[in-house]
Design an enzyme around this catalytic site. Structure first.
Site, mmCIF file in Angstrom:
data_model
loop_
_atom_site.group_PDB
_atom_site.id
_atom_site.type_symbol
_atom_site.label_atom_id
_atom_site.label_comp_id
_atom_site.label_asym_id
_atom_site.label_seq_id
_atom_site.Cartn_x
_atom_site.Cartn_y
_atom_site.Cartn_z
ATOM 1 N N CYS A 70 -1.834 25.688 -17.376
ATOM 2 C CA CYS A 70 -2.846 24.762 -17.878
ATOM 3 C C CYS A 70 -2.791 24.681 -19.402
ATOM 4 C CB CYS A 70 -4.240 25.214 -17.433
ATOM 5 S SG CYS A 70 -5.576 24.214 -18.142
ATOM 6 N N HIS A 169 -13.382 20.094 -19.017
ATOM 7 C CA HIS A 169 -13.223 19.444 -20.309
ATOM 8 C C HIS A 169 -13.756 18.026 -20.236
ATOM 9 C CE1 HIS A 169 -9.831 17.612 -18.213
ATOM 10 N NE2 HIS A 169 -9.726 16.737 -19.201
#
Length: 352
Positions: A70, A169
């Site tokens: 990630c 996010h």
């Protein structure tokens, strides 16, 4: 809040927002990155009068990487990510694959937490307040760029929404124009102001909702309700009770209460469809007044606009999504399968 600005290996800006003032952020991005090349272009549709961002470079953006690759997790050892440090509270950085860039605006990524498996609803009130402060700071900074007319902070959550990175996010788009949705609101504001001799449409609407049956959650400084003409099966609008045009206008009392109200709202969204259901996909969108001139909207000023957040899910019932088909996509006429009154009732039922 402590703010530390640095640069990534390709020159993009990265900003750490820390809860503690004693944090030192001096980690260096060790990746061998070439300077970012973008092809973003804004084209205006002469028939509809709106704008389309053409950004072909985004075809190569990162797509559903495994958790151990990630790019939004902190760097660890030789696994290098977009965040050079080994930990963070909140981080904002320029998107490597922006929809808007240069004279066409700017796009930023906001990482809410370093915990890959968390969601916004899992944050503590202190962490949520830090995100609010970061949104506010970025709104202020971006509003001063000569190419920027409107700042849009938002979160896409869930694969069904089209999210390609599972890490919690959001994003910030700084547009070089007033967006079509905001322009519609401003025109309605202007028409209502003229028809009523100066009355504010936002104030009237919020007062009517406060007196009605669609209130979901109410605090001293915030109110959340399902709007009368909700477009989506489960859609909630969150307003500060004192009208302000943008995040910069919130006072300390509203900022302090926001995490309590918003976290509860998100947790209710995850309980709408019952136990055992996957997390509810949603979009959370902050609507702020444009920073550009409002000459096209007779008699309306920035102070007439009301900051608010719109939160909605595309899931209409367990295991079924609300698709934007012919009427919605072809004519922009929404058909809602869930009566707004029933949606509000359900969101009150799942209170923690």
């Amino acid at each position: 809040m402590k703010k530390t600005s640095t640069r990534l290996a390709d020159g993009r800006e990265l900003i750490y927002y820390d809860l503690r003032d004693d944090r030192t952020r001096d980690a260096v991005d060790r990746r061998p990155l070439e300077p970012t090349v973008t092809t973003s272009e804004v084209r205006r549709d002469p028939l509809l009068g709106d704008s389309v961002a053409v950004a072909s470079h985004r075809q190569g953006r990162t797509y559903h990487p495994p958790a151990d690759e990630c790019p939004l997790c902190p760097s660890a050892g030789e696994r290098l990510s977009e965040i050079p440090d080994s930990s963070y509270d909140v981080v904002v950085f320029e998107n490597r694959f922006p929809s808007l860039a240069g004279d066409s605006g700017r796009c930023e990524v906001v990482c809410f937490t370093s915990d890959h498996s968390a969601s916004f609803a899992d944050l503590s009130e202190g962490q949520a307040r830090l995100v609010l402060d970061a949104w506010t700071d970025r709104t202020s900074e971006l509003s001063h760029l000569p190419s920027v007319e409107q700042v849009f902070c938002f979160e896409n959550r869930g694969a069904e929404i089209g999210v390609t990175l599972g890490h919690p996010h959001g994003q910030i788009y700084a547009y070089p124009f007033t967006t079509p949705r905001t322009a519609l609101m401003l025109r309605s504001l202007a028409a209502h102001k003229e028809a009523t001799g100066g009355e504010n449409l936002f104030d009237t609407m919020v007062a009517e909702e406060l007196a009605g049956e669609r209130v979901v959650l109410e605090g001293e400084h915030w109110v959340a309700f399902v709007p009368y003409a909700a477009h989506w099966p489960y859609e909630v609008h969150l307003y500060p009770k004192r009208r302000v045009p943008d995040l910069l206008g919130l006072d300390e009392a509203a900022r302090t209460e926001f995490p309590q109200v918003y976290l509860e709202l998100l947790r209710r969204f995850d309980r709408i469809f019952g136990e055992g259901e996957p997390p509810t996909p949603y979009i959370a969108a902050w609507h702020q007044a444009p920073f550009g001139r409002l000459e096209d909207f007779d008699g309306v000023t920035r102070d007439d606009f009301a900051l608010h957040l719109e939160l909605f899910t595309i899931r209409r019932t367990s295991g079924k999504l609300k698709f934007l088909a012919g009427s919605e996509s072809g004519m922009n006429v929404f058909i809602n399968d869930v009566p707004p009154e029933r949606a509000a009732e359900r969101l009150r039922e799942v209170a923690s």
